[in-house]
Scaffold this motif. Structure first.
Motif, PDB file in Angstrom:
ATOM      1  N   SER A  11       2.778   2.934   2.015  1.00 24.29           N
ATOM      2  CA  SER A  11       2.283   3.128   3.364  1.00 24.29           C
ATOM      3  C   SER A  11       1.319   4.320   3.497  1.00 24.29           C
ATOM      4  N   ASP A  15      -1.384   7.103   9.096  1.00 21.49           N
ATOM      5  CA  ASP A  15      -1.510   5.764  10.013  1.00 21.49           C
ATOM      6  C   ASP A  15       0.004   5.077   9.906  1.00 21.49           C
ATOM      7  N   ILE A  17       0.045   1.978   8.783  1.00 21.89           N
ATOM      8  CA  ILE A  17      -0.552   1.022   7.929  1.00 21.89           C
ATOM      9  C   ILE A  17       0.330   1.050   6.686  1.00 21.89           C
ATOM     10  N   ASP A  18       0.811  -0.321   6.449  1.00 18.62           N
ATOM     11  CA  ASP A  18       1.820  -0.741   5.266  1.00 18.62           C
ATOM     12  C   ASP A  18       0.954  -1.777   4.679  1.00 18.62           C
ATOM     13  N   THR A  33      -3.524  -4.972   3.681  1.00 17.76           N
ATOM     14  CA  THR A  33      -2.671  -4.585   4.663  1.00 17.76           C
ATOM     15  C   THR A  33      -1.931  -5.822   4.811  1.00 17.76           C
ATOM     16  N   ASP A  35      -1.925  -7.421   7.600  1.00 15.36           N
ATOM     17  CA  ASP A  35      -2.764  -8.097   8.325  1.00 15.36           C
ATOM     18  C   ASP A  35      -3.731  -8.937   7.358  1.00 15.36           C
TER      19      ASP A  35
END
Length: 185
Positions: A11, A15, A17-18, A33, A35
């Motif tokens: 992580s 942020d 974000i993972d 990420t 995504d």
């Protein structure tokens, strides 16, 4: 040398974000990420996610048996009431350091700061008298002694009080105790 390896779940600290580590290059880590975007971060910007469904790694059998044994033991409760000495009376402590009184001292000159500190001390004195609080500790700090001198001048205006240096072990040299001599009602 970083402790990250390809495949680690991580992580980003600052942020939401993972991702999964896909490349390790000295102190830079590239992650993919959730995504599907590759992003590069420094080692100190990431933290590993050690998510494990295997509780055996976290809890030992000895710990579980100890907890069960403690739960089964009947603990006797003590109902002895502690006697309070006359020294254990409620003490109102007021820290007069300007950082404790205002959110920011930016823009305040020394006169403004001293005025705020003395107004606070006066309000707390009045509060203690009104609510029959027997003891007040004014924490003024050591510094150059300006606030302490002004407090001494302020305290001379009050009747039925006595003052002394506060407990050195607890407050050091930077506090004054005020005792309110109250008449029995």
């Amino acid at each position: 040398m970083s402790n990250f390896q390809i495949g680690d779940k991580v992580s980003v600290l600052d942020d939401a974000i993972d991702g999964i580590v896909i490349a390790v290059n000295s102190n830079q880590i590239t992650i993919e990420t959730e995504d599907g975007f590759p992003m590069t971060y420094f080692v100190n910007e990431l933290v590993k996610n050690n998510i494990s469904n295997d509780l055996k790694g976290f809890i030992s059998r000895d710990t579980i048996s100890q907890v069960k044994a403690e739960k089964q033991e009947e603990k006797k409760r003590s109902f002895t009431k502690e006697k309070k000495s006359s020294r254990d009376v409620f003490t109102l402590e007021v820290d007069l350091h300007i950082e404790k009184l205002v959110p920011s001292k930016k823009g305040l000159n020394n006169y403004d700061i001293l005025t705020i500190q003395l107004d606070t001390a006066k309000r707390q004195m009045e509060f203690a008298i009104r609510n029959r609080i027997p003891k007040l500790v004014l924490i003024h700090g050591v510094g150059e002694g300006v606030l302490k001198t002004e407090l001494e001048f302020l305290l001379k205006r009050y009747e039925n009080i006595s003052t002394q240096e506060a407990n050195y072990q607890k407050y050091g040299q930077g506090a004054t105790e005020v005792y309110f001599l109250q008449k029995k009602v």
